[in-house]
Each structure stands twice: as structure tokens, then as C-alpha cells.
Design an enzyme around this catalytic site. Structure first.
Site, mmCIF file in Angstrom:
data_model
loop_
_atom_site.group_PDB
_atom_site.id
_atom_site.type_symbol
_atom_site.label_atom_id
_atom_site.label_comp_id
_atom_site.label_asym_id
_atom_site.label_seq_id
_atom_site.Cartn_x
_atom_site.Cartn_y
_atom_site.Cartn_z
ATOM 1 N N ALA A 1 39.199 43.961 43.314
ATOM 2 C CA ALA A 1 39.131 44.339 41.901
ATOM 3 C C ALA A 1 38.178 43.423 41.118
ATOM 4 O O ALA A 1 37.835 43.718 39.985
ATOM 5 C CB ALA A 1 40.522 44.295 41.286
ATOM 6 N N LYS A 2 37.793 42.303 41.702
ATOM 7 C CA LYS A 2 36.840 41.367 41.104
ATOM 8 C C LYS A 2 37.149 41.077 39.645
ATOM 9 O O LYS A 2 36.278 41.082 38.785
ATOM 10 C CB LYS A 2 35.402 41.887 41.299
ATOM 11 N N ARG A 3 38.430 40.802 39.368
ATOM 12 C CA ARG A 3 38.881 40.564 38.009
ATOM 13 C C ARG A 3 38.393 39.215 37.489
ATOM 14 O O ARG A 3 38.181 38.269 38.270
ATOM 15 C CB ARG A 3 40.406 40.652 37.938
#
Lengths: 302, 302
Positions: free
Chosen positions: A100-102
Site C-alpha cells: 500500500a506504500k502508505r
């Protein structure tokens, strides 16, 4: 400790492979796509596809990475399929990586950390939103944007992978910029990752705070492996993106540990090249990948 | 052209304010929270709260920023409330910023770009997932991770804001690293943003590719304003995070244009300090903020 669990599964299966469930609707066989005209219809078929893939592969792979973009693009229904996929993979005892590369400031990062790794409070009731074992994160906001994730890693035995050296060509524009100190940005970021992981080092010497290091950059990977002895790597870029076993060898230590190699399109879409059912082709492609990796990485035996 | 539309609304209302709908369930008044014990219940109340706020504020503000983390943490139901909030704000003709800080390699970034700015194809039918006017993005992956968003900006008259200098304290760990060239990373990133916007410059001289520049860093903001003449700023950090009008003055040009200032908690939770209903207190806080900004920024008249 989640990285220990992942490593043990890799050792048991002699396979450091992660299957990427980047399940674009277009990847599905024609007969599964026919008659679908809504996000709800897409979501149902995508989950059916994922379920069959997980059933077919769960005895030979340690982990799956589920790329949220390919679900979110189908709206709320897509997010339902995302949740179902995460949960089904966990039921089959796979190590589940939410890709999700939050990234955000601390107060908001704390919400993301709860969403993927912990629990959300509703009037005192604790509930899970999109539960995973690991979530990928972007470190551009520095320590206060990462610490809430590390807190969940510590208290819930979860993990993260921080973007360090990504597999795409343009990553170098930022990541290979050399700092005044002489260190390139990716190595500086890697140094922070090593530090963020200090409190969660497991019995194999790797922490719960891993790094994303692309298979497409062997020189950088070799520098990072040496500089980050306690950092486990999530290695994208094998297959469709051009990475191969020889190129990613430098991500691994002498005992064949140190990372897990993701393959998405090469497995999901194997049937388009090889023929047969999508799941039989996916199993054959996964076994071929395991053999290919084994030819250069000797995973330690129990 | 979306930045022209945003600027015209700012001029009409003489108000460069963006209200941040970071609607944590805990922010709601007690009577709205009572009896809720599920994500579905939270989502319904959060949307009710947002709807009332939008109704109360839409005649005095140009834009809202909706932080996705505060919805995603309530699972699929939360994402439904996110979709509804984006759509309701658009119905009220507000410029809608999806604050999602998305980032990935090109093929995946293309999915995110469709999700927030464009349309998703389902067997030839075009459908919107989470439609907004702008989406925030993180540039750590470089040009090929940003170009798919720029493509949507061009074809759909949409915009993005790229993280350049964030409002949080630790942002400096990465963003203020000085490169060999003598330029700090945030300014280098800003230079890329200016370049990414070249094809979408509107009649006020600002492009559809904006930058996130925190109100909490006046020195850096002044450097960026000078270095990036065509880049419109999304300015977080006013209020709860410690930024004030004097500090963010340097983000604006002599005509009082150049950015939009976000405030989330200071407006959503105003009723906790001021008493009264949450929406009356929010309106009062928004008017107070507009006056505060006007005391240092003279937005040009029509």
C-alpha cells in the site's frame, strides 16, 4: 516475530518467493470476465481468481503480496475483494504483505498502522480493517511518519517494508542522488530503516522493519546488503520488469537468507503464454521460479 | 483547467482556505457516537457529520481535502463514506482534494491515477472509483511514477499535489538532506514538480501539478516560492500543527495567490473549545481563519 515466521516458511519450503496478487481484471481468463459490467461483478471474479490461486499455491510459497491499487480502482467493491483476499491468504497460513506504500505525518500514519497492522477502536470495541502481516511504507516523511508503524510491529508482532531502492527506472532520479556526505539517498534511507528496526531483531538476525530493494539494481542491492545486516528485503522486479535470479543474488547472505522475491504478472498471467488453466500455469510458473532462484541462492536447510 | 477553477473560487470568496475532512470518529459529538458498534455505524455517522459540515461551509470555502486514512481505518464501510464524501463535496461545487499520498511504479501508478482522477474500464464501460479534482502523491519513485497522474491531469482537467516539504518535524531527515549539488532534497523535488507541470500551466500562471509545502517551515517555503513560479502550493500545518498566518505568508505571491491553506482539526473540533453545535463552531472557526489569513495575504480582487 513475523520475520522469523517468514524465514522459517522460506526454509521449510526452500523457496524465497512471494506471489504478487496484482489482480487486474484484464488478467482474468475470458470466461471469467464475460458478462461483468459493474465493480461488484469485477470484485467477485477477482476474489474467485485469487482464491483459486491461493488454494493452488499455498503449499509451495511462503507469502503473498497484495497490491491495493488493483483493488481500489474498482471502488468500494474492490476494497471488499481486497479485504477478502487478505483474510483468505491468512487462513491458508501465508505471510500476507499489504502493498500500500502508505506515508503521512505521525497522527495520520498511526491510522494507517492500525488499518493494516493493528485494530481500529469503535466505542471501545477493537476491529480489524484490512489485516496483514506486513505493510509497505514510504519513508519520505522521516521518523515520525514511520514510528507509529514500528509501534504496531512491536506490540502486534507485525512488520513493514520501507521503500529504499525501487525497481522502476526513474527511481534513480531521487534515490540515487548523492548527498553532501557522499552517500546516495537510497543508502541513507536504508540506514534509517536499519535504525528503525533495532528494537525488533529476531532469532535469524533480521528485524521486522524491512526494505524494498528492486531486483533490477544489483549494484545498489549489493551495497545495501552489506550496509544493512539486520534488514530483510522485499525484492520486486523479477520477471516482467526485467530482473533475474543472477541480478538479485546480491540481496542474499551466504546462508541464502535475506529477502523474499516477488513475482506478479509472471505468475498471474502465466496461462497466457503456457496455455492450460490459469492456476495450473501459475503453479508451473511458481515452481520454475523456485528452481531458477535455487540455481543461485542456496537457502539454508533446517 | 482545475487550478484556474480553484484560484477563481479563492478570488471570488477572498479565501484561500481548504477544510480538511480528517473525520476521525472520536471527533464527532457524543450524541452522534452513542450506540455505534460497527464500522457500518461509524461510516454512516461520519458521512452525516461531513454532509452537515459541507452544507454549512460550502458558501465560504473553495475546497476540501479528504484524508483517506481516516476512512480506510473503518474498512470497506469507511471507504464507502469516503466515496460519498468526495461525491457530496463535488455536488456542492467544492474543489475536492483526495489526500491519499499515492506512489508506485508506472503500471501501478496508472491504476491510482484512474482511481482518483480518471475512470476504470470494466469490459468497455468507464466507471469512477473515488473521484476527486486533485490527489496528493509522493514523488520518491521519480518521473515514471508521476507521469500517469500527469497524463490524467492533461486529459481530464485534473490536478495533483506532490509532497515536497511536509509539515511534520521529521520530514527534514530526508527532505532537508543537502545534495552534492548544494541543493536540499526538498528543493530538488520541487524542481521536478515544476518540470512535471510544464504542460498544464493555466491562465494565472500556475500548473495542475502542485506541491505540498508545510506552513510550519517559512524559510523553506520562501525558497520554494521563488524557485517554483508555476507551482501552486497545498499548505498543511496551520493550527493544530503550529503553523500560523505570518509563517505561511511566504508561500504567496504579491497578488495573494499561490496556495491553499488546509485546516482540519481546528475546524472539525472547534466545537470542543467554543461550544455550540459542531457546524456552527466550524463556520465560526472558518471565518476566523479567513480573517487571520486576510491579515497577511491580500488575495487579488476580480
Amino acid at each position: 516475530m513475523i520475520t522469523d515466521k517468514l524465514i522459517e516458511k522460506i526454509i521449510d519450503l526452500q523457496n524465497p518467493t512471494c506471489v504478487g496478487l496484482d489482480t487486474l481484471f484484464d488478467y482474468l481468463p475470458d470466461d471469467m470476465k464475460a458478462d461483468v459490467n459493474s465493480f461488484e461483478g469485477v470484485a467477485e471474479r477477482v476474489f474467485d481468481f485469487n482464491k483459486k490461486l491461493i488454494d493452488t499455491l499455498c503449499d509451495i510459497i511462503p507469502s503473498v503480496k497484495v497490491q491495493i491499487a488493483y483493488y481500489e480502482m474498482y471502488g468500494v467493491a474492490g476494497m471488499k475483494a481486497y479485504e477478502e483476499t487478505l483474510k483468505y491468504a491468512a487462513e491458508k497460513d501465508l505471510v500476507v504483505i499489504a502493498d500500500a506504500k502508505r506515508n503521512d505525518i505521525g497522527s495520520t500514519a498511526a491510522c494507517y498502522a492500525k488499518t493494516f497492522l493493528g485494530e481500529t477502536d469503535v466505542n471501545g470495541l477493537q476491529k480489524q480493517a484490512f489485516p496483514a502481516d506486513y505493510v509497505t511504507v514510504n519513508g519520505y516523511l522521516g521518523t515520525d511518519g514511520i514510528q507509529p508503524f514500528v509501534d504496531e510491529c512491536e506490540s502486534k508482532e507485525k512488520g513493514i517494508f520501507v521503500l529504499v531502492k525501487t525497481s522502476n527506472p526513474s527511481g534513480a532520479e531521487i534515490q540515487n542522488q548523492v548527498l553532501e556526505s557522499g552517500v546516495p539517498m537510497y543508502e541513507y534511507m536504508g540506514g534509517l530503516v536499519e535504525k528503525w528496526g533495532e528494537s525488533t531483531i529476531g532469532k535469524y538476525g533480521y528485524s521486522a522493519v524491512g526494505a524494498v530493494v528492486g531486483a533490477t539494481h544489483p549494484t545498489e542491492a549489493a551495497r545495501l546488503r552489506k550496509a544493512l545486516p539486520h534488514t530483510f528485503f522485499l525484492i520486486p522486479g523479477y520477471g516482467a520488469q526485467g530482473g533475474n535470479a543472477e541480478m538479485l543474488k546480491s540481496c542474499f547472505g551466504a546462508n541464502g537468507l535475506g529477502g523474499v522475491v516477488n513475482n506478479s504478472r509472471g505468475i498471474l498471467c502465466a496461462y497466457k503464454k503456457q496455455g492450460g488453466t490459469f492456476y495450473e500455469a501459475a503453479r508451473a510458473a511458481t515452481i520454475a521460479m523456485q528452481k531458477d532462484l535455487s540455481s543461485v541462492i542456496g537457502v539454508m536447510k533446517k
